[in-house]
Design a protein around this motif. Structure first.
Motif, PDB file in Angstrom:
ATOM      1  N   LEU A 142      43.068  21.611  63.744  1.00  0.00           N
ATOM      2  CA  LEU A 142      42.092  20.520  63.695  1.00  0.00           C
ATOM      3  C   LEU A 142      42.620  19.270  63.000  1.00  0.00           C
ATOM      4  CD1 LEU A 142      39.000  22.742  63.059  1.00  0.00           C
ATOM      5  CD2 LEU A 142      39.385  21.336  65.069  1.00  0.00           C
ATOM      6  N   LEU A 143      43.789  19.393  62.406  1.00  0.00           N
ATOM      7  CA  LEU A 143      44.361  18.233  61.718  1.00  0.00           C
ATOM      8  C   LEU A 143      45.347  17.483  62.598  1.00  0.00           C
ATOM      9  CD1 LEU A 143      45.251  19.875  58.301  1.00  0.00           C
ATOM     10  CD2 LEU A 143      43.185  18.642  58.919  1.00  0.00           C
ATOM     11  N   LEU A 144      45.671  18.081  63.727  1.00  0.00           N
ATOM     12  CA  LEU A 144      46.714  17.482  64.557  1.00  0.00           C
ATOM     13  C   LEU A 144      46.231  16.218  65.251  1.00  0.00           C
ATOM     14  CD1 LEU A 144      47.868  20.766  66.297  1.00  0.00           C
ATOM     15  CD2 LEU A 144      49.125  19.525  64.521  1.00  0.00           C
ATOM     16  N   ASP A 145      47.126  15.260  65.358  1.00  0.00           N
ATOM     17  CA  ASP A 145      46.827  14.115  66.204  1.00  0.00           C
ATOM     18  C   ASP A 145      47.530  14.385  67.533  1.00  0.00           C
ATOM     19  OD1 ASP A 145      45.809  11.262  66.488  1.00  0.00           O
ATOM     20  OD2 ASP A 145      47.896  11.103  67.154  1.00  0.00           O
ATOM     21  N   ILE A 146      46.720  14.718  68.541  1.00  0.00           N
ATOM     22  CA  ILE A 146      47.277  15.148  69.824  1.00  0.00           C
ATOM     23  C   ILE A 146      47.289  13.983  70.820  1.00  0.00           C
ATOM     24  CG2 ILE A 146      46.966  16.735  71.778  1.00  0.00           C
ATOM     25  CD1 ILE A 146      45.491  18.609  69.775  1.00  0.00           C
ATOM     26  N   VAL A 147      48.444  13.775  71.451  1.00  0.00           N
ATOM     27  CA  VAL A 147      48.501  12.749  72.500  1.00  0.00           C
ATOM     28  C   VAL A 147      49.055  13.350  73.787  1.00  0.00           C
ATOM     29  CG1 VAL A 147      48.733  10.789  70.921  1.00  0.00           C
ATOM     30  CG2 VAL A 147      50.793  11.916  71.757  1.00  0.00           C
ATOM     31  N   GLN A 148      48.673  12.762  74.899  1.00  0.00           N
ATOM     32  CA  GLN A 148      49.167  13.183  76.210  1.00  0.00           C
ATOM     33  C   GLN A 148      50.177  12.132  76.702  1.00  0.00           C
ATOM     34  OE1 GLN A 148      45.504  12.800  75.994  1.00  0.00           O
ATOM     35  NE2 GLN A 148      45.456  14.845  75.100  1.00  0.00           N
ATOM     36  N   PRO A 149      51.024  12.516  77.656  1.00  0.00           N
ATOM     37  CA  PRO A 149      52.041  11.570  78.149  1.00  0.00           C
ATOM     38  C   PRO A 149      51.462  10.242  78.648  1.00  0.00           C
ATOM     39  CG  PRO A 149      52.542  13.772  78.930  1.00  0.00           C
ATOM     40  CD  PRO A 149      51.209  13.866  78.257  1.00  0.00           C
ATOM     41  N   THR A 150      50.219  10.258  79.120  1.00  0.00           N
ATOM     42  CA  THR A 150      49.645   9.012  79.638  1.00  0.00           C
ATOM     43  C   THR A 150      48.989   8.152  78.550  1.00  0.00           C
ATOM     44  OG1 THR A 150      47.661  10.261  80.143  1.00  0.00           O
ATOM     45  CG2 THR A 150      49.189   9.882  81.971  1.00  0.00           C
TER      46      THR A 150
ATOM     47  N   TYR B 250      55.389  18.975  57.767  1.00  0.00           N
ATOM     48  CA  TYR B 250      53.981  18.940  57.403  1.00  0.00           C
ATOM     49  C   TYR B 250      53.212  18.405  58.590  1.00  0.00           C
ATOM     50  CZ  TYR B 250      56.366  19.184  53.003  1.00  0.00           C
ATOM     51  OH  TYR B 250      57.199  19.548  51.998  1.00  0.00           O
ATOM     52  N   VAL B 251      51.969  18.813  58.691  1.00  0.00           N
ATOM     53  CA  VAL B 251      51.241  18.499  59.908  1.00  0.00           C
ATOM     54  C   VAL B 251      50.451  17.202  59.830  1.00  0.00           C
ATOM     55  CG1 VAL B 251      49.384  19.266  61.396  1.00  0.00           C
ATOM     56  CG2 VAL B 251      51.195  20.837  60.772  1.00  0.00           C
ATOM     57  N   GLU B 252      49.586  17.108  58.860  1.00  0.00           N
ATOM     58  CA  GLU B 252      48.673  15.984  58.926  1.00  0.00           C
ATOM     59  C   GLU B 252      49.285  14.657  58.486  1.00  0.00           C
ATOM     60  OE1 GLU B 252      44.869  16.105  56.922  1.00  0.00           O
ATOM     61  OE2 GLU B 252      44.118  14.818  58.530  1.00  0.00           O
ATOM     62  N   GLY B 253      49.042  13.664  59.312  1.00  0.00           N
ATOM     63  CA  GLY B 253      49.430  12.314  58.943  1.00  0.00           C
ATOM     64  C   GLY B 253      50.921  12.053  58.995  1.00  0.00           C
ATOM     65  N   THR B 254      51.698  12.936  59.603  1.00  0.00           N
ATOM     66  CA  THR B 254      53.136  12.680  59.645  1.00  0.00           C
ATOM     67  C   THR B 254      53.588  12.230  61.025  1.00  0.00           C
ATOM     68  OG1 THR B 254      53.615  14.987  60.168  1.00  0.00           O
ATOM     69  CG2 THR B 254      53.629  14.373  57.849  1.00  0.00           C
TER      70      THR B 254
END
Ligand code: SAH
Length: 405
Positions: free
Chosen positions: A292-300, A314-318
């Protein structure tokens, strides 16, 4: 023609050097200086013919500098003294010492450089270090312009809001520079090509909020969280405590707006074609604990968050992660995720095929040319680390053109 002689201080992996090349300004880097062994290995690998001093800046004498000599200083002083919330060491921080040393040297140089460009984090503009810099510049006869920009303003789908100061030795028939800190590149002079007009976008149409405010909030949070996580993550892993966050409606709206901004390119333009995905896939433990902390983006997508030095660790904010299976709906995966068993949760999350951007892709998003590469002995983690400290090459190239034109 020899061109301008450039001194590159805090050279890292040479982001400034690439910017000089990209700007097309006839110039040569006469010396680069940094104390980071890994960064220096990378620098040497890519610029084998450039003189690189593996020394602390404050250990170099006025005489050594005078012997170079140089027409331009490019520098990215350490930014940590200016990022910490509530704990800004500023000029009292030992890491600012070398910068104060440079300010002390400037008036005493036999020949003052005609041009100076400095890069730092948002926050520097209100520091005492900045005050001292400006005071020294004025005493030494420079005019300067400050500007806060992110690569998004040159069409790159990555946020990296930074403070820049460009300064030049004053001549009589100047100067059109403003005493305000600009939040976009100044509108080009009439003689420049018209398409450049489109990139100056001081205001975001949807909210009327200056773009930098939103990005500043985002990155301010990122930097803070990064430090927070560096301190607490190990603890969290051991204790098995789950960090939790839901995206707010405001976040979602901002992301939608960014993805609809056609002046910014799509993430897919920056991806490697043949990536062996496995080493970059997010491991199950990360998915289960930090999904739930991930910033997920798609190729488009036309956005991603700033890659910092902790990316991949580290996951969040990096930095954002990439969804490699765009057919799977993120909302479907996340809906009711906390009501299912761990096993089911993992199966759902795995469907997204989430992976980290590779160091090459991060370098692409930061404007490094294809000729840039890492020496074999530098690990993936180290690659992310040095990239996270660097800058967007295209943004600096553009500032150099502004400075020298
Ligand atoms: N612009 C660079 C990155 C700068 S980050 C790039 O494109 O990669 C700041 C750099 O300053 C780091 O690499 C760090 O090793 C270096 N540094 C910090 N203090 C220093 C000092 N006192 N003398 C020399 N280098 C220093």
């Amino acid at each position: 023609m020899e061109g301008l002689r450039v001194l590159e201080l805090y050279s890292g992996i040479g982001g400034m050097h690439y910017a000089v090349q990209e700007s097309g300004i006839p110039a040569q880097v006469v010396a680069a200086i940094d104390i980071n062994t890994t960064a220096n290995q990378v620098y040497k690998h890519n610029f084998p013919d450039t003189t690189l001093w593996n020394k602390t800046i404050e250990g170099i004498t006025l005489d050594d500098f005078n012997k170079l000599p140089f027409d331009m200083i490019l520098m990215s002083p350490p930014c940590q003294p200016f990022t910490r919330i509530g704990l800004q060491g500023d000029i009292a921080d030992p890491r600012t010492k070398s910068f104060l040393y440079i300010l002390d040297l400037l008036p005493r140089l036999c020949r003052r450089p005609r041009f100076i460009l400095l890069e730092n984090v948002k926050g520097f503009e209100s520091s005492s270090a900045r005050e001292r810099l400006v005071k020294t510049l004025m005493e030494c006869g420079y005019t300067y312009q400050e500007i806060m920009v992110s690569p998004t303003s040159v069409g790159i789908p990555n946020s990296r809001l930074r403070y820049f100061l460009v300064a030049k030795l004053s001549t009589e028939n100047e100067s059109t520079w403003s005493s305000k800190v600009l939040d976009a590149f100044p509108l080009p002079a009439e003689s420049e090509s018209p398409e450049q007009h489109t990139v100056s976008r001081p205001l975001r149409p949807a909210t009327g909020q200056p773009e930098h405010l939103e990005e500043h909030l985002e990155e301010h949070l990122e930097e803070h969280l990064e430090e927070h996580l560096e301190e607490h993550l190990e603890e969290d892993l051991e204790g098995g405590r789950v960090l939790y966050k839901q995206e707010t409606a405001v976040d979602a709206q901002r992301k939608r707006r960014q993805n609809n901004d056609l002046s910014v390119r799509q993430i897919q333009d920056f991806l490697q074609q043949e990536v062996k995905m496995e080493p970059f896939l997010l491991p199950p433990i990360t998915l289960l604990r930090y999904a739930l902390l991930l910033d997920i983006v798609q190729p488009t997508c036309r956005r991603s968050v700033c890659f910092t030095k902790g990316y991949g660790r580290y996951v969040e904010g990096t930095g954002s992660v990439l969804q490699c299976c765009p057919e799977t709906e993120v909302e479907n995966v996340f809906r009711g995720l906390d009501q299912v068993s761990e096993e089911e949760k993992l199966q759902k999350l795995l469907k997204l095929k989430l992976r980290y951007f590779t160091p090459r892709e991060v370098a692409n998003l930061m404007g490094f040319p294809q000729s840039f590469s890492f020496p074999e002995q530098v690990s993936t983690k180290q690659q992310y680390r040095v990239l996270g400290n660097s800058l967007h090459v295209g943004v600096v190239a553009r500032l150099l053109q502004l400075l020298v034109s």
